[in-house]
Design a protein around this motif. Structure first.
Motif, mmCIF file in Angstrom:
data_model
loop_
_atom_site.group_PDB
_atom_site.id
_atom_site.type_symbol
_atom_site.label_atom_id
_atom_site.label_comp_id
_atom_site.label_asym_id
_atom_site.label_seq_id
_atom_site.Cartn_x
_atom_site.Cartn_y
_atom_site.Cartn_z
ATOM 1 N N MET A 1 0.849 -1.206 0.000
ATOM 2 C CA MET A 1 0.000 0.000 0.000
ATOM 3 C C MET A 1 0.873 1.240 0.000
ATOM 4 O O MET A 1 2.036 1.168 0.376
ATOM 5 N N ASN A 2 0.291 2.360 -0.351
ATOM 6 C CA ASN A 2 0.999 3.647 -0.309
ATOM 7 C C ASN A 2 2.326 3.561 -1.071
ATOM 8 O O ASN A 2 3.381 3.965 -0.579
ATOM 9 N N LEU A 3 2.226 2.996 -2.264
ATOM 10 C CA LEU A 3 3.415 2.600 -3.016
ATOM 11 C C LEU A 3 4.350 3.764 -3.342
ATOM 12 O O LEU A 3 5.569 3.641 -3.205
ATOM 13 N N THR A 4 3.780 4.890 -3.797
ATOM 14 C CA THR A 4 4.652 5.969 -4.262
ATOM 15 C C THR A 4 4.857 7.065 -3.221
ATOM 16 O O THR A 4 5.580 8.023 -3.470
ATOM 17 N N CYS A 5 4.228 6.913 -2.074
ATOM 18 C CA CYS A 5 4.419 7.912 -1.020
ATOM 19 C C CYS A 5 5.855 7.788 -0.475
ATOM 20 O O CYS A 5 6.351 6.670 -0.274
ATOM 21 N N PRO A 6 6.551 8.911 -0.254
ATOM 22 C CA PRO A 6 7.951 8.821 0.189
ATOM 23 C C PRO A 6 8.116 8.012 1.482
ATOM 24 O O PRO A 6 7.284 8.090 2.383
ATOM 25 N N LYS A 7 9.232 7.291 1.558
ATOM 26 C CA LYS A 7 9.545 6.459 2.738
ATOM 27 C C LYS A 7 9.595 7.294 4.005
ATOM 28 O O LYS A 7 9.191 6.851 5.077
ATOM 29 N N GLU A 8 10.105 8.506 3.834
ATOM 30 C CA GLU A 8 10.249 9.431 4.970
ATOM 31 C C GLU A 8 8.921 9.627 5.724
ATOM 32 O O GLU A 8 8.916 9.911 6.918
ATOM 33 N N TYR A 9 7.810 9.464 4.990
ATOM 34 C CA TYR A 9 6.490 9.661 5.609
ATOM 35 C C TYR A 9 5.720 8.345 5.709
ATOM 36 O O TYR A 9 4.488 8.326 5.695
ATOM 37 N N GLY A 10 6.456 7.253 5.754
ATOM 38 C CA GLY A 10 5.810 5.960 5.992
ATOM 39 C C GLY A 10 5.327 5.229 4.757
ATOM 40 O O GLY A 10 4.713 4.164 4.862
ATOM 41 N N GLY A 11 5.564 5.794 3.569
ATOM 42 C CA GLY A 11 5.153 5.109 2.335
ATOM 43 C C GLY A 11 6.224 4.130 1.882
ATOM 44 O O GLY A 11 7.241 3.942 2.559
ATOM 45 N N GLN A 12 5.992 3.521 0.715
ATOM 46 C CA GLN A 12 6.968 2.557 0.186
ATOM 47 C C GLN A 12 8.065 3.243 -0.625
ATOM 48 O O GLN A 12 9.074 2.615 -0.955
ATOM 49 N N GLY A 13 7.852 4.494 -0.997
ATOM 50 C CA GLY A 13 8.888 5.248 -1.707
ATOM 51 C C GLY A 13 9.259 4.690 -3.077
ATOM 52 O O GLY A 13 10.387 4.861 -3.534
ATOM 53 N N LEU A 14 8.306 4.033 -3.731
ATOM 54 C CA LEU A 14 8.621 3.441 -5.036
ATOM 55 C C LEU A 14 8.444 4.460 -6.159
ATOM 56 O O LEU A 14 7.614 5.363 -6.070
ATOM 57 N N GLY A 15 9.188 4.266 -7.222
ATOM 58 C CA GLY A 15 8.961 5.034 -8.438
ATOM 59 C C GLY A 15 7.728 4.493 -9.135
ATOM 60 O O GLY A 15 7.176 3.443 -8.752
ATOM 61 N N LEU A 16 7.312 5.199 -10.199
ATOM 62 C CA LEU A 16 6.064 4.798 -10.877
ATOM 63 C C LEU A 16 6.198 3.483 -11.640
ATOM 64 O O LEU A 16 5.235 2.730 -11.749
ATOM 65 N N VAL A 17 7.396 3.193 -12.150
ATOM 66 C CA VAL A 17 7.557 1.925 -12.889
ATOM 67 C C VAL A 17 7.474 0.744 -11.908
ATOM 68 O O VAL A 17 6.779 -0.248 -12.173
ATOM 69 N N ASN A 18 8.134 0.881 -10.772
ATOM 70 C CA ASN A 18 8.062 -0.211 -9.791
ATOM 71 C C ASN A 18 6.632 -0.377 -9.249
ATOM 72 O O ASN A 18 6.147 -1.503 -9.073
ATOM 73 N N ALA A 19 5.983 0.743 -9.015
ATOM 74 C CA ALA A 19 4.580 0.668 -8.553
ATOM 75 C C ALA A 19 3.713 0.004 -9.620
ATOM 76 O O ALA A 19 2.782 -0.754 -9.301
ATOM 77 N N ALA A 20 4.034 0.271 -10.886
ATOM 78 C CA ALA A 20 3.250 -0.294 -11.997
ATOM 79 C C ALA A 20 3.309 -1.823 -11.989
ATOM 80 O O ALA A 20 2.320 -2.497 -12.294
ATOM 81 N N LEU A 21 4.462 -2.360 -11.632
ATOM 82 C CA LEU A 21 4.610 -3.829 -11.605
ATOM 83 C C LEU A 21 3.639 -4.426 -10.587
ATOM 84 O O LEU A 21 3.013 -5.467 -10.819
ATOM 85 N N ILE A 22 3.521 -3.749 -9.459
ATOM 86 C CA ILE A 22 2.626 -4.221 -8.395
ATOM 87 C C ILE A 22 1.165 -4.049 -8.821
ATOM 88 O O ILE A 22 0.347 -4.966 -8.680
ATOM 89 N N THR A 23 0.839 -2.891 -9.375
ATOM 90 C CA THR A 23 -0.555 -2.615 -9.778
ATOM 91 C C THR A 23 -1.048 -3.635 -10.800
ATOM 92 O O THR A 23 -2.187 -4.095 -10.726
ATOM 93 N N GLU A 24 -0.198 -3.987 -11.752
ATOM 94 C CA GLU A 24 -0.634 -4.967 -12.763
ATOM 95 C C GLU A 24 -1.041 -6.287 -12.099
ATOM 96 O O GLU A 24 -2.079 -6.860 -12.419
#
Ligand code: CAA
Length: 380
Positions: free
Chosen positions: A52-75
């Motif tokens: 969850m919270n794939l592209t939200c920065p790690k600094e604020y508790g997100g996964q800090g992923l870029g959009l391509v990496n998030a895309a792999l998960i979303t698919e």
């Protein structure tokens, strides 16, 4: 050289999402379609698994992923069930305006607890008279002493019934058009905020979509994102990312439909042969595979521009309309491959076709996304 291969880290992310989706989402997808419900337990598990919270920065508790990496998960998640995946993924769009327009203090205050707790949020832009023409929204905001007061009504808001916080767009001066729009973070607990009609939809049945009613909702000054008048830009920048995400939802849906259709075409025998060996269906399957692969590459490309910090508005819009048109076509063809069986609720392709329709409508209709892409072409 252009290399489309995935790194070990990317393969691991893809596997994590695929394993999770096959275990936790796919087995209940038809049930959630038949009896729409809030997938709270699945959201909890996705949060614990880091999905969850794939592209939200790690600094604020997100996964800090870029959009391509998030895309792999979303698919992967969407291939299992787009409605459940949408309830897990909505935070990225909802929190987009905070990531884009919030100060460090605001991000710490709003994003960190949300991301840590696994709670969900909503993006409140659309109104009855302001859908495609989002800039004409009517929700009003007035400054009264140390706080703002919001009045208006939002509709078609994903996850509205279950959100812990909302990013709400309102105008301080309608005569200023898009330059009068401001963005706010509004808590679910705010007196005057209530949920109206919950939509009964054709597809994506467990994706909660409802009205948000704002009656004299007082919002602290410090909940305004950026300056007065900057809200529309934050909404549009959030939608750039959202549209890459929806493109990948289209890819996930289309891939799922294609794989089911291919398996069926290999095993269903008519006239003494598997139906996939007849040229009419064989060519259809070839077109479906090409469409899925090309949609994925378009979405990855838009995501890669974002990951490089480049403007990607046109590419995101292109990926969105192309991939979701592919989703509609491929899911429709998958029903066709199944013949009469495909039109019944016993087969997943019937659900996929209904689910696909919404991807051509939300986060900007495909007509609006063509307008965005076409406008950029003429300006460029
Ligand atoms: N990034 C940064 N800035 C942007 C931008 C972007 N992607 N798009 C526009 N802007 C800026 C423009 O540069 C312009 O700024 P200046 O005046 O300083 O030049 C300003 O915003 C206004 O832009 P436009 O003149 O282009 O605005 P417009 O009123 O003509 O509208 C539109 C443009 C693209 C049609 C826009 O209204 C739009 O995207 N509409 C569709 C809305 C939409 O997608 N809604 C979906 C809501 S979410 C959802 O579907 C449900 C859910 O919860 C999943």
């Amino acid at each position: 050289m252009i290399d489309f291969s995935l790194s070990d880290e990317q393969k691991a992310l893809q596997k994590l999402a695929r394993d999770f989706s096959r275990k936790e989402i796919a087995p209940v997808a038809l049930q959630y379609d038949k009896e729409p419900a809030f997938p709270g337990e699945i959201i909890k598990k996705a949060h614990a698994a880091g999905l969850m919270n794939l592209t939200c920065p790690k600094e604020y508790g997100g996964q800090g992923l870029g959009l391509v990496n998030a895309a792999l998960i979303t698919e992967e998640m969407t291939a299992a069930c787009i409605a459940i995946a949408g309830m897990i993924g909505i935070n990225s769009l909802a929190c987009g305006p905070i990531v884009v327009g919030g100060s460090h203090e605001q991000k710490k205050k709003f994003l960190t607890p949300l991301n840590q707790s696994g709670k969900t949020a909503s993006f409140g832009l659309t109104e009855r008279e302001a859908g495609s023409d989002a800039g004409s929204l009517k929700t009003r905001v007035k400054l009264e002493g140390d706080h703002y007061v919001l009045n208006g009504q939002k509709c078609f808001i994903t996850n509205a019934s279950y959100a812990a916080l909302y990013t709400i767009f309102a105008t301080i001066d309608p005569s200023k058009g898009t330059k009068g729009i401001c963005a706010f973070v509004v808590s679910r607990e705010s007196p005057g905020l209530s949920i109206g009609k919950v939509e009964d939809k054709m597809g994506q049945r467990s994706l909660n979509v409802a009205e948000v009613i704002l009656e004299n909702v007082a919002v602290p000054r410090e909940n305004r994102l950026g300056n007065e008048g900057e809200g529309f830009k934050f909404a549009m920048e959030s939608l750039d990312e959202g549209r890459v995400n929806i493109a990948m939802c289209g890819v996930g849906l289309a891939r799922a439909a294609f794989e089911i259709a291919l398996a069926y075409a290999k095993t269903r025998v008519q006239f003494g042969k598997p139906i996939g060996t007849f040229q009419a269906l064989n060519f259809m399957l070839a077109d479906m595979a090409a469409a899925v692969d090309s949609a994925r590459l378009l979405a990855w490309y838009a995501g890669s521009l974002a990951d490089q910090g480049k403007r990607y508005t046109r590419e995101a819009a292109q990926a969105k309309f192309y991939a979701t048109d592919v989703a509609m076509r491929v899911t429709t063809d998958a029903v066709q491959v199944h013949g009469g069986y495909g039109y019944t609720k016993d087969y997943m392709v019937e659900k996929l076709m209904r689910d696909a329709k919404l991807t051509q409508i939300y986060e900007g209709t495909n007509q609006v996304n063509r307008m965005v892409a076409g406008g950029a072409l003429m300006r460029g």
